[in-house]
Design a protein around this motif. Structure first.
Motif, short mmCIF file in Angstrom:
data_model
loop_
_atom_site.label_atom_id
_atom_site.label_comp_id
_atom_site.label_asym_id
_atom_site.label_seq_id
_atom_site.Cartn_x
_atom_site.Cartn_y
_atom_site.Cartn_z
N GLY A 136 0.78 -1.23 0.00
CA GLY A 136 0.00 0.00 0.00
C GLY A 136 0.81 1.28 0.00
N ARG A 137 0.11 2.40 0.22
CA ARG A 137 0.74 3.71 0.32
C ARG A 137 -0.16 4.65 1.11
NH1 ARG A 137 -1.15 7.21 -4.06
NH2 ARG A 137 -2.20 6.01 -5.71
N GLY A 138 0.44 5.74 1.60
CA GLY A 138 -0.31 6.73 2.36
C GLY A 138 -0.79 6.18 3.69
N PHE A 139 -2.02 6.51 4.03
CA PHE A 139 -2.67 6.00 5.24
C PHE A 139 -3.44 4.72 4.93
CE2 PHE A 139 -1.36 9.64 7.40
CZ PHE A 139 -1.86 9.68 8.70
N MET A 140 -3.01 4.05 3.88
CA MET A 140 -3.64 2.82 3.42
C MET A 140 -2.53 1.80 3.21
SD MET A 140 -6.27 2.62 0.22
CE MET A 140 -7.34 1.22 -0.10
N GLN A 141 -1.90 1.40 4.32
CA GLN A 141 -0.76 0.50 4.26
C GLN A 141 -0.97 -0.69 5.17
OE1 GLN A 141 3.30 2.19 3.94
NE2 GLN A 141 2.38 4.16 4.44
N GLY A 142 -0.19 -1.73 4.93
CA GLY A 142 -0.29 -2.92 5.76
C GLY A 142 0.91 -3.81 5.57
N ILE A 143 0.90 -4.90 6.31
CA ILE A 143 1.94 -5.92 6.23
C ILE A 143 1.31 -7.21 5.76
CG2 ILE A 143 3.46 -7.41 7.59
CD1 ILE A 143 4.22 -5.00 9.26
N SER A 144 1.84 -7.77 4.70
CA SER A 144 1.38 -9.06 4.18
C SER A 144 2.32 -10.15 4.67
CB SER A 144 1.35 -9.03 2.64
OG SER A 144 0.93 -10.28 2.14
N SER A 145 1.76 -11.16 5.33
CA SER A 145 2.54 -12.26 5.87
C SER A 145 2.30 -13.53 5.08
CB SER A 145 2.19 -12.50 7.35
OG SER A 145 2.80 -13.67 7.83
N ASP A 146 3.38 -14.24 4.77
CA ASP A 146 3.27 -15.52 4.09
C ASP A 146 2.98 -16.67 5.06
OD1 ASP A 146 3.76 -14.39 1.63
OD2 ASP A 146 5.93 -14.72 1.73
N VAL A 147 2.94 -16.37 6.36
CA VAL A 147 2.64 -17.40 7.35
C VAL A 147 1.13 -17.51 7.50
CG1 VAL A 147 2.94 -18.16 9.74
CG2 VAL A 147 4.78 -16.93 8.58
N GLU A 148 0.59 -18.66 7.18
CA GLU A 148 -0.86 -18.85 7.18
C GLU A 148 -1.46 -18.50 8.54
OE1 GLU A 148 -4.22 -22.28 6.20
OE2 GLU A 148 -2.08 -22.75 6.06
#
Length: 431
Positions: free
Chosen positions: A352-364
């Motif tokens: 994401g970008r701005g105030f629309m961000q996150g962390i994507s985890s490959d751990v189910e």
């Protein structure tokens, strides 16, 4: 949530309910970036009504204007009749938002929700061009009514339609197939080859940052190329800015950094400012070919939302406000990258970008666990993506430094709690 409250919900409300399952509390009060339950527990809200509360809860200036308007017996419901509340909003929206950005749009009020503006955009594109097909993109989300679902990627939501969803073609979004493939070359090949089975569409619809689809941010050069393709083939470009707009990505419209001017723009969620239902469809003037009443809706004249929406635009009169969003966005990016580096057990990358961000985890299941612990720790945050693989930050864009830091502390604590619960090591085998 008390046992009585749970019993009432389970007895009377449809099983389609979802957020009450993720956040099992009875909320009674909210202000700014904070919300309290009936037991007095305080939560930091990094959910912001799924992007409908970009200015936080009960913003004081909007609240004051709304209360004054109600106590003065101002018009509440008016269909599309003329009201002072509407004309003041239209004038201020033009003066504060459109003119400074050199944008020329007619403003349509299609109904009060995001799916209403998408439906009107799709209908108008087909009416103007005389074509039926629409190109959408993988992982896109555009709403829950039939037309909007037809251009939505999520299979679970699509299956809820109960009928075939026709007259749309799905193409790969930017980086959907990895960095080695330029997805727009693929799209163009389909348009150029008359044996592809894909006819020239009425429109292309997309989100510049895909919210529900996993906080996927398209590159600006990719967006520019989409715009060029649309111009070359006389295709109407629809930008769905329902969630990514109104400052959520750092500028009022999410497409501004790409230096493009879409033919149609869909706005809802935070355009009302206060969380009141309101939607706009912005239409390039020459495309505004509706007959009177050809598309309408009972609640397209929500005057209470006009009042708060007009007041919300006051934030944008000061250039310092937009700069503050961008400065805090940089801080969010820096924090998330620090978390990714500090906790390699997450097997994560930034989205994401701005105030629309996150962390994507490959751990189910990891991102879901982070959100569960966040709620226990006093924070409201949700997941995104087809496998709920992303935990995302949606704080109000006017949050102060203290609130942002408190949120960061709770997120790190929740990450550590999830790692501990799942007994993760840095060499954990991923999916």
């Amino acid at each position: 949530m008390t046992n009585k409250d749970l019993q009432i919900i389970e007895e009377h409300e449809s099983c389609v309910r979802s957020y009450v399952r993720s956040f099992p509390a009875v909320f009674t009060k909210a202000r700014g970036y904070k919300i309290w339950d009936d037991e007095g527990k305080e939560y930091i809200d990094f959910f912001s009504g799924a992007g409908a509360l970009n200015y936080g809860h009960n913003e004081p200036n909007m609240k004051k204007k709304l209360v004054e308007y109600i106590l003065d017996d101002g018009i509440t419901h008016s269909l599309d009749k003329a009201t002072k509340a509407k004309t003041e909003f239209l004038e201020k929206f033009s003066d504060v938002i459109l003119k400074p950005r050199n944008l020329d749009y007619k403003v349509m009020f299609p109904g009060p929700t995001g799916t209403n503006t998408v439906e009107s955009a799709l209908k108008l594109a087909r009416k103007v061009t005389g074509r039926t097909e629409v190109i959408s993109f993988t992982n896109g989300f555009h709403g829950m009514t039939i037309g909007s679902l037809s251009v939505t990627g999520n299979s679970m939501k699509r299956n809820g339609a109960g009928i075939p969803l026709n007259h749309t073609v799905t193409m790969p979004y930017d980086n959907f197939t990895g960095e080695d493939m330029e997805t727009l070359d693929y799209l163009e090949r389909f348009l150029e080859d008359n044996g592809s089975g894909v006819s020239v569409p009425a429109a292309i619809i997309l989100e510049t940052v895909q919210g529900e689809g996993g906080i996927n941010a398209a590159r600006f050069e990719w967006l520019k190329k989409v715009d060029e393709i649309c111009k070359r083939w006389d295709i109407i470009l629809i930008i769905d800015d329902v969630q990514a707009g109104v400052g959520r990505t750092g500028t009022f419209f999410s497409f501004e950094p790409a230096n493009i001017k879409p033919d149609i723009v869909c706005l809802s969620k935070s355009i009302g400012g206060y969380g009141l239902p309101l939607a706009l469809t912005l239409i390039r003037p020459e495309l505004d070919q509706w007959k009177p009443g050809e598309h309408n809706g009972t609640f397209r004249g929500n005057n209470h939302a006009f009042i708060t929406a007009t007041e919300a635009l006051s934030y944008w009169e000061d250039p310092k406000f937009e700069k503050s969003i961008q400065d805090k966005s940089d801080r969010i990016t820096k924090f998330l990258q620090e978390m990714i580096n500090k906790y390699p057990e997450m097997k994560a990358h930034l989205k994401g970008r701005g105030f629309m961000q996150g962390i994507s985890s490959d751990v189910e299941g990891f991102s879901e666990k982070v959100c569960e612990h966040a709620f226990t720790n006093g924070m409201i945050m949700e997941t995104a993506g087809g496998q709920d693989q992303v935990f995302k930050l949606f704080p109000p864009i006017n949050i102060d430094e203290e609130g942002l830091e408190k949120g960061f502390e709770l997120i790190e604590k929740s990450i550590k709690d999830a790692i501990k619960q799942m007994n993760l090591k840095s060499d954990t085998v991923t999916n």
